[in-house]
Design an enzyme around this catalytic site. Structure first.
Site, PDB file in Angstrom:
ATOM      1  N   LYS A  51       0.657   4.665   6.609  1.00 31.61           N
ATOM      2  CA  LYS A  51       0.055   5.502   5.556  1.00 31.61           C
ATOM      3  C   LYS A  51       0.630   6.909   5.643  1.00 31.61           C
ATOM      4  O   LYS A  51       1.323   7.266   6.576  1.00 31.61           O
ATOM      5  CB  LYS A  51      -1.471   5.581   5.724  1.00 31.61           C
ATOM      6  CG  LYS A  51      -2.182   4.262   5.813  1.00 31.61           C
ATOM      7  CD  LYS A  51      -2.149   3.479   4.539  1.00 31.61           C
ATOM      8  CE  LYS A  51      -2.822   2.115   4.762  1.00 31.61           C
ATOM      9  NZ  LYS A  51      -2.552   1.190   3.698  1.00 31.61           N
ATOM     10  N   SER A  60       0.789  -1.231   0.000  1.00 30.97           N
ATOM     11  CA  SER A  60       0.000   0.000   0.000  1.00 30.97           C
ATOM     12  C   SER A  60       0.825   1.286   0.000  1.00 30.97           C
ATOM     13  O   SER A  60       0.306   2.341  -0.330  1.00 30.97           O
ATOM     14  CB  SER A  60      -0.975   0.025   1.175  1.00 30.97           C
ATOM     15  OG  SER A  60      -0.293   0.247   2.387  1.00 30.97           O
TER      16      SER A  60
END
Length: 184
Positions: free
Chosen positions: A80, A39
């Site tokens: 993230k 990700s």
């Protein structure tokens, strides 16, 4: 005989003090983590090993574009990038980030991906599309996205992330050796 006992006691004290220092360091200063999944590619690759700086959160909240690690569930941490701060309104249109309805905001960490892939990299959305249905990022929360926008479970799916859930800011990659350096 007394000297041997004294030597052993010195070693035991040294081991105990070292263990306490390591535990305190991991609790309050920094912790190693392993990236799990794609990700954050191309910035971070699956199985990269990082040092996460915990101490900076004692003095300030994360900044826009910091790469953070947070508790996504009781057993799982995610990594993230912070895109929206408390009070921000976020919109993506045609692969372009807009904050607070103003001018386009550059994301230099995505330049290569956007150049190499002419298709849409970040799907269009605005704050009303996000779980929580708020027009701005609420106070005490951030809005996060993975750099691999096509393959990331982030605030588009999870909603806003409480600042209290953030473990720390990713600072340094130390493994594999070819990726050693500061996290941008």
């Amino acid at each position: 005989m007394e000297t041997k006992k004294s030597d052993w006691m010195d070693w035991i004290k040294t081991i105990i003090i070292t263990a306490i220092i390591v535990v305190l360091f991991r609790m309050f200063v920094a912790v190693p983590i392993v990236v799990d999944g794609p990700s954050m590619m191309p910035t971070l690759e699956n199985k990269d090993r990082l040092i996460v700086n915990k101490i900076s959160l004692l003095f300030s909240e994360p900044d826009r574009f910091d790469v953070v690690v947070f508790h996504a569930t009781a057993k799982k941490d995610y990594i993230k990038r912070v895109i929206g701060l408390p009070g921000d309104s976020i919109t993506y249109k045609d692969d372009q980030l807009y904050i607070n309805g103003g001018e386009a905001v550059e994301e230099p960490f995505l330049d290569d991906e956007l150049t190499n892939d002419p298709s849409r990299y970040t799907s269009n959305f605005n704050m009303k599309d996000i779980q929580g249905n708020s027009e701005v990022v609420p106070e005490g929360y951030v809005f996060v996205l993975g750099d691999n926008r096509l393959n990331s479970t982030d605030s588009r799916h999870l909603g806003y992330i409480s600042i209290d859930q953030i473990v720390g800011i990713a600072s340094v990659t130390y493994w594999p050796i070819k990726n050693i350096g500061f996290v941008n």
